[in-house]
Motif scaffolding. Structure first.
Motif, mmCIF file in Angstrom:
data_model
loop_
_atom_site.group_PDB
_atom_site.id
_atom_site.type_symbol
_atom_site.label_atom_id
_atom_site.label_comp_id
_atom_site.label_asym_id
_atom_site.label_seq_id
_atom_site.Cartn_x
_atom_site.Cartn_y
_atom_site.Cartn_z
ATOM 1 N N MET A 1 0.837 -1.195 0.000
ATOM 2 C CA MET A 1 0.000 0.000 0.000
ATOM 3 C C MET A 1 0.870 1.242 0.000
ATOM 4 S SD MET A 1 -2.921 -1.179 2.776
ATOM 5 C CE MET A 1 -3.985 0.204 2.415
ATOM 6 N N GLY A 2 0.261 2.369 -0.370
ATOM 7 C CA GLY A 2 0.984 3.635 -0.385
ATOM 8 C C GLY A 2 0.371 4.615 -1.355
ATOM 9 N N HIS A 3 0.986 5.806 -1.430
ATOM 10 C CA HIS A 3 0.497 6.864 -2.317
ATOM 11 C C HIS A 3 0.801 6.514 -3.769
ATOM 12 C CE1 HIS A 3 -0.980 10.981 -2.836
ATOM 13 N NE2 HIS A 3 -0.087 11.107 -3.800
ATOM 14 N N ILE A 4 0.060 7.175 -4.670
ATOM 15 C CA ILE A 4 0.246 6.935 -6.101
ATOM 16 C C ILE A 4 1.671 7.303 -6.523
ATOM 17 C CG2 ILE A 4 -0.715 9.224 -6.637
ATOM 18 C CD1 ILE A 4 -1.774 8.071 -9.231
ATOM 19 N N ASP A 5 2.261 6.452 -7.346
ATOM 20 C CA ASP A 5 3.580 6.679 -7.937
ATOM 21 C C ASP A 5 4.702 6.674 -6.895
ATOM 22 O OD1 ASP A 5 5.135 6.950 -10.205
ATOM 23 O OD2 ASP A 5 5.259 9.129 -10.032
ATOM 24 N N HIS A 6 4.509 5.926 -5.808
ATOM 25 C CA HIS A 6 5.573 5.804 -4.819
ATOM 26 C C HIS A 6 6.365 4.516 -4.981
ATOM 27 C CE1 HIS A 6 4.602 8.970 -1.496
ATOM 28 N NE2 HIS A 6 4.592 9.483 -2.716
ATOM 29 N N GLY A 7 6.013 3.673 -5.993
ATOM 30 C CA GLY A 7 6.842 2.519 -6.322
ATOM 31 C C GLY A 7 6.309 1.183 -5.858
ATOM 32 N N LYS A 8 4.986 1.075 -5.647
ATOM 33 C CA LYS A 8 4.422 -0.206 -5.184
ATOM 34 C C LYS A 8 4.573 -1.293 -6.249
ATOM 35 C CE LYS A 8 0.440 1.713 -4.575
ATOM 36 N NZ LYS A 8 0.891 3.057 -4.951
ATOM 37 N N THR A 9 4.138 -0.974 -7.482
ATOM 38 C CA THR A 9 4.196 -1.970 -8.547
ATOM 39 C C THR A 9 5.632 -2.228 -8.991
ATOM 40 O OG1 THR A 9 2.030 -1.164 -9.267
ATOM 41 C CG2 THR A 9 3.202 -2.613 -10.773
ATOM 42 N N SER A 10 6.506 -1.237 -8.856
ATOM 43 C CA SER A 10 7.928 -1.440 -9.193
ATOM 44 C C SER A 10 8.552 -2.463 -8.261
ATOM 45 C CB SER A 10 8.680 -0.109 -9.103
ATOM 46 O OG SER A 10 8.160 0.817 -10.040
ATOM 47 N N THR B 1 -0.965 8.168 1.700
ATOM 48 C CA THR B 1 -0.182 7.517 2.750
ATOM 49 C C THR B 1 -0.926 7.602 4.074
ATOM 50 O OG1 THR B 1 1.811 8.293 1.594
ATOM 51 C CG2 THR B 1 2.098 7.374 3.806
ATOM 52 N N ARG B 2 -1.470 8.775 4.372
ATOM 53 C CA ARG B 2 -2.251 8.945 5.609
ATOM 54 C C ARG B 2 -3.499 8.067 5.582
ATOM 55 N NH1 ARG B 2 -0.853 14.311 4.188
ATOM 56 N NH2 ARG B 2 0.756 15.181 5.564
ATOM 57 N N GLU B 3 -4.158 8.009 4.419
ATOM 58 C CA GLU B 3 -5.359 7.169 4.321
ATOM 59 C C GLU B 3 -5.005 5.693 4.518
ATOM 60 O OE1 GLU B 3 -8.887 7.141 1.140
ATOM 61 O OE2 GLU B 3 -7.156 5.934 0.574
ATOM 62 N N SER B 4 -3.865 5.259 3.963
ATOM 63 C CA SER B 4 -3.430 3.865 4.154
ATOM 64 C C SER B 4 -3.177 3.575 5.624
ATOM 65 C CB SER B 4 -2.167 3.598 3.331
ATOM 66 O OG SER B 4 -2.419 3.757 1.952
ATOM 67 N N LEU B 5 -2.604 4.540 6.334
ATOM 68 C CA LEU B 5 -2.374 4.357 7.769
ATOM 69 C C LEU B 5 -3.700 4.224 8.519
ATOM 70 C CD1 LEU B 5 0.574 6.850 8.433
ATOM 71 C CD2 LEU B 5 0.614 4.370 8.762
ATOM 72 N N ARG B 6 -4.711 5.022 8.132
ATOM 73 C CA ARG B 6 -6.026 4.918 8.777
ATOM 74 C C ARG B 6 -6.638 3.540 8.537
ATOM 75 N NH1 ARG B 6 -6.622 10.308 6.849
ATOM 76 N NH2 ARG B 6 -7.786 9.562 5.026
ATOM 77 N N ILE B 7 -6.498 3.028 7.310
ATOM 78 C CA ILE B 7 -7.051 1.702 6.993
ATOM 79 C C ILE B 7 -6.327 0.618 7.782
ATOM 80 C CG2 ILE B 7 -7.348 0.005 5.145
ATOM 81 C CD1 ILE B 7 -7.690 2.360 3.206
ATOM 82 N N GLU C 1 15.449 11.302 6.672
ATOM 83 C CA GLU C 1 15.205 11.785 8.032
ATOM 84 C C GLU C 1 13.908 12.596 8.117
ATOM 85 O OE1 GLU C 1 16.779 10.865 10.689
ATOM 86 O OE2 GLU C 1 18.061 9.591 9.427
ATOM 87 N N ILE C 2 13.676 13.444 7.136
ATOM 88 C CA ILE C 2 12.440 14.243 7.154
ATOM 89 C C ILE C 2 11.227 13.325 7.022
ATOM 90 C CG2 ILE C 2 11.094 15.941 5.856
ATOM 91 C CD1 ILE C 2 13.647 17.435 5.289
ATOM 92 N N THR C 3 11.350 12.292 6.188
ATOM 93 C CA THR C 3 10.238 11.346 6.027
ATOM 94 C C THR C 3 9.951 10.617 7.329
ATOM 95 O OG1 THR C 3 10.893 11.033 3.708
ATOM 96 C CG2 THR C 3 9.383 9.425 4.656
ATOM 97 N N LYS C 4 10.998 10.241 8.054
ATOM 98 C CA LYS C 4 10.795 9.579 9.349
ATOM 99 C C LYS C 4 10.125 10.521 10.342
ATOM 100 C CE LYS C 4 14.624 6.248 9.008
ATOM 101 N NZ LYS C 4 15.901 5.785 9.606
ATOM 102 N N GLN C 5 10.505 11.806 10.306
ATOM 103 C CA GLN C 5 9.872 12.778 11.196
ATOM 104 C C GLN C 5 8.386 12.932 10.862
ATOM 105 O OE1 GLN C 5 12.142 16.414 10.943
ATOM 106 N NE2 GLN C 5 14.049 15.435 11.641
ATOM 107 N N GLN C 6 8.060 12.918 9.572
ATOM 108 C CA GLN C 6 6.655 13.005 9.167
ATOM 109 C C GLN C 6 5.885 11.775 9.644
ATOM 110 O OE1 GLN C 6 6.914 13.478 4.926
ATOM 111 N NE2 GLN C 6 7.343 15.686 5.047
ATOM 112 N N LEU C 7 6.509 10.599 9.576
ATOM 113 C CA LEU C 7 5.860 9.382 10.082
ATOM 114 C C LEU C 7 5.621 9.474 11.584
ATOM 115 C CD1 LEU C 7 7.734 6.565 8.120
ATOM 116 C CD2 LEU C 7 5.285 7.055 8.037
#
Length: 746
Positions: free
Chosen positions: A210-219, A293-299, A322-328
């Motif tokens: 799961m994840g946001h569009i174009d973040h590399g799930k299918t890759s 990404t936030r919606e996936s976390l809610r699900i 690091e910024i991504t971890k802070q956002q998480l």
């Protein structure tokens, strides 16, 4: 003894002799009777000559009257009337004689266990005569009948009575019996009870990406399967949910569910999370945590599924881990390095960097969960996706959760059932059997394709499958009827109020049937007037059930009042002739999402002037629909400011007997034309909107005044007074195409 013909005549003669005798005394209804005597033939002939001149005889075909000439009887109207009345009485209560002929097809409604009273009421025969007839019947037990209200035991007795009285029985349900509500026996199929611990065996995990569009799930899935799924996707985005089998280096096989990241496919993401054991949440290290990404976390939190964070695209220069971890952390996700229990792996799905570590993290999580399954029980699973495929028909991708599934088995899912023709893997290979935690395409569904997310249950036989589906249909109809009950009661209440109001109006007016057009009474219209609101009617066809579901979810967000949206029909599969006919009836548009339009259907659509618009990307389809809404909306009036002038002073000019208000102005921008529309604005208020009565420069009437020139102007309304500081605006109105403001959320 008499000959039979003479005996018959003598019987009728005696009967009518008593009828004539009754004319000379107060009339009373008597029971018909028969008299048999031994007399000479000559006596009978004498009786015949006597009655031929005085009687009205009964006989012949269908018991029609045969009037015998009797001039004295014709001249006595009272006797004639009494005789006719007696004829009717005797005909209605006449019992059947030995020599009578059958009547013409009289039918009587009867029912089991009816009493003689009820039968007498149905046949219009005296109950005493009926009782005597029943007691005289032979070859049947009637001794138990003691009263007229006692039920008759069997239908044979009713048939014998009908034969004697020459009518036909029509058996119906007892109208006096209380109506019993039908008890709906539960025949549904349900999941089996949990298995015993000794019957459980280890199984591989089911993993959802799961994840946001174009973040590399299918890759990531492509790297694991050594495939190129991304290259074949329309618009470079995933718009379907898919289940794939991935064989790891350790030899284990893991089922991975790939979900779309687009905002329109929320239901698909939810379905993937509820069917899985572990979730891999992919986040682009360059873009960080975004909306999906936030919606996936809610699900994930709603379904309480363990998940692993994969920070993707770390090979890009713009990646900021690091910024991504802070956002998480701001979203409440505490990673292991911060003292939490959520694993985080930094990967590059495109180059395969650290993908092996990610798989090891998944297997470690699965080992901690101790995943087990039951292979002895009936097959149970869930529909991941369903579709119509040319050459295969109705198919559904099923993720098996329990038992074993083989070709030839019987399944039920929702309102559809299946005899499994074949099982097809994700690479197109045919499978012999399906085990828990494995997914395959099941071919052989009947009636309709099952909806995505529906439970799949195995049943013993085809008859059992049809029984379950029939029960579910009945249950759905019952629930629908109960849901409509309140609406029906409300409509009845409204009709009752209208009736009472109409009745009171009649009472007050004194007219039993008032005329329309008087007293405010108007004739109701047989048809409702067509609404002037523009309508866009659509038929939606998609390649899979999930795509159609996503499109319909987007259309449900449309709440604009300018144009009405009507969804005429939707379904899975190719565009058909029925779709063309329905769209033509409603003057609608057919949207074919990722599905083919056969040439003959396209030709029929062109002939019928029905637009068929194929799309492979959902937001292109929605954009086209928004354009269609805009074209149906009424154009908007747009005002363009041609010139602007400031009022310097008001002058009062006397014209004959009238005093005119003239504004002395200076044009500060544009021009003020003589012919056109002007506004007089004072602060935030519009004092005047209309035409000019006069426009002068010096003392000359001019057609327009340009910028930086002074002028005197007067408006058509003589009551308007000017003040210093007022603003004169010269405007031009034009129509502009309206734009639909519908926001589907992406």
């Amino acid at each position: 003894m008499l000959a039979s013909s003479h005996l018959k005549f003598y019987t009728n003669a005696c009967l009518h002799s008593k009828n004539l005798a009754s004319l000379h005394r107060p009339l009373r209804v008597v029971t018909p009777f028969l008299v048999f005597k031994q007399i000479s033939v000559f006596g009978v002939l004498e009786q015949q000559r006597t009655f031929s001149n005085t009687l009205t005889c009964y006989g012949g075909k269908d018991r029609k009257q045969k009037m015998i000439k009797n001039k004295a009887l014709k001249k006595d109207p009272e006797a004639k009337a009494e005789l006719k009345k007696l004829e009717r009485t005797q005909r209605s209560h006449l019992t059947v004689t030995k020599y009578g002929k059958k009547s013409s097809g009289k039918k009587v409604e009867v029912w089991d266990n009816m009493s003689l009273d009820q039968l007498a009421e149905q046949t219009d025969i005296f109950v005493d005569d009926l009782f005597d007839l029943v007691l005289d019947l032979k070859f049947i037990d009637t001794d138990y009948i003691q009263s007229e209200s006692q039920p008759l035991r069997n239908s044979k007795l009713l048939n014998m009575i009908a034969a004697k009285l020459e009518y036909k029985n029509i058996f119906i349900a007892d109208p006096n019996a209380p109506k019993k509500e039908k008890i709906l026996v539960d025949k549904d199929a349900r999941r089996s009870p949990p298995p015993l611990e000794k019957d459980l065996f280890p199984r591989p995990p089911v993993v959802t990406i799961m994840g946001h569009i174009d973040h590399g799930k299918t890759s990531l899935l492509d790297f694991l399967r050594k495939s190129r799924i991304v290259a074949g996707e329309a618009g470079g985005i995933t718009q379907h949910i898919g289940a794939f089998s991935v064989e790891l280096e350790s030899g284990e096989t893991v089922t991975i569910i790939d979900t779309p990241g687009h905002a329109a496919f929320t239901a698909m993401r939810t379905r993937g999370a509820t069917s899985t054991d572990i979730v891999i949440l992919i986040i682009d290290a360059c873009e960080g945590v975004l909306e999906q990404t936030r919606e996936s976390l809610r699900i994930i939190r709603q379904t309480r599924v363990p998940f692993i964070v994969a920070l993707n695209k770390i090979d890009k220069p713009s990646a900021n881990v690091e910024i991504t971890k802070q956002q998480l952390e701001a979203e409440g996700v505490i990673l292991e390095e911060k003292g939490g229990d959520i694993q985080c792996v930094q990967i590059s799905a495109l180059h395969g960097t650290n993908v092996k570590q990610l798989i090891e993290a998944v297997l470690t999580q699965a080992e901690l969960m101790e995943l087990k399954c039951d292979v002895k029980g009936k097959a149970e699973g869930v529909v991941i996706e369903s579709q119509m495929e040319q050459g295969l028909g109705k198919t559904a991708t099923v993720l098996l959760q329990r038992g074993l599934l083989n070709a030839g088995g019987f399944l039920v899912a929702g309102n559809s059932w299946c005899k499994v023709r074949m099982l097809i893997g994700d690479r197109g290979e045919r499978l012999k059997e399906l085990r828990p935690s494995q997914a395959a395409k099941v071919v052989g569904w009947k009636e309709i394709v099952p909806s995505a997310g529906t439970d799949v249950l195995a049943v013993e036989t085809e008859a059992r499958a049809k029984e379950v589906i029939n029960y579910r249909h009945i249950l759905a109809m019952k629930e629908h009827a109960e849901a409509q009950g309140e609406l029906v009661a409300e409509i009845r209440e409204q009709d009752r109020e209208q009736y009472l109001a109409f009745r009171n109006m009649k009472r007050e007016s004194g007219w039993f049937k008032p005329r329309f057009g008087t007293m405010g009474l108007e004739r109701p219209k047989e048809t409702t007037a067509d609404s002037e609101q523009p309508v866009v009617a659509v038929v939606v066809k998609g390649d899979v059930d999930g795509s159609v579901e996503a499109i319909l979810s987007c259309l449900e967000t449309y709440q604009e009042d300018d144009v009405k949206l009507e969804i005429v029909h939707f379904g899975v599969g190719q565009v058909t002739e029925t779709d063309i006919t329905m769209a033509q009836s409603f003057d609608g548009i057919i949207y074919a999402f990722n599905t083919a339009v056969p040439p003959n259907i396209q030709k029929l659509a062109d002939t019928s002037r029905v637009p068929v618009r194929p799309y492979s990307v959902i937001y292109h389809l929605i954009a086209d629909l928004k354009q269609e809404f805009s074209s149906k909306m009424a154009p908007v009036q747009v005002e363009d400011i041609v010139g602007r002038a400031n009022v310097l002073k008001e002058f009062l000019i006397k014209d004959k007997k009238d005093v005119l208000n003239v504004a002395g102005c200076r044009v500060v921008s544009g021009k003020i034309p003589r012919i056109g529309t002007v506004k007089v604005v004072r602060g935030d208020d519009i004092v005047y909107l209309g035409e000019l009565a006069s426009l002068k420069h010096m003392k000359d009437e001019v057609s327009e005044i340009s910028q930086n020139q002074e002028c005197g102007l007067r408006v058509a309304d003589s009551e308007v007074k000017f003040q210093e500081g007022d603003i004169i605006l010269a405007i031009e109105k034009r129509e502009e195409e309206n734009i639909c403001k519908w926001d589907p959320g992406f």
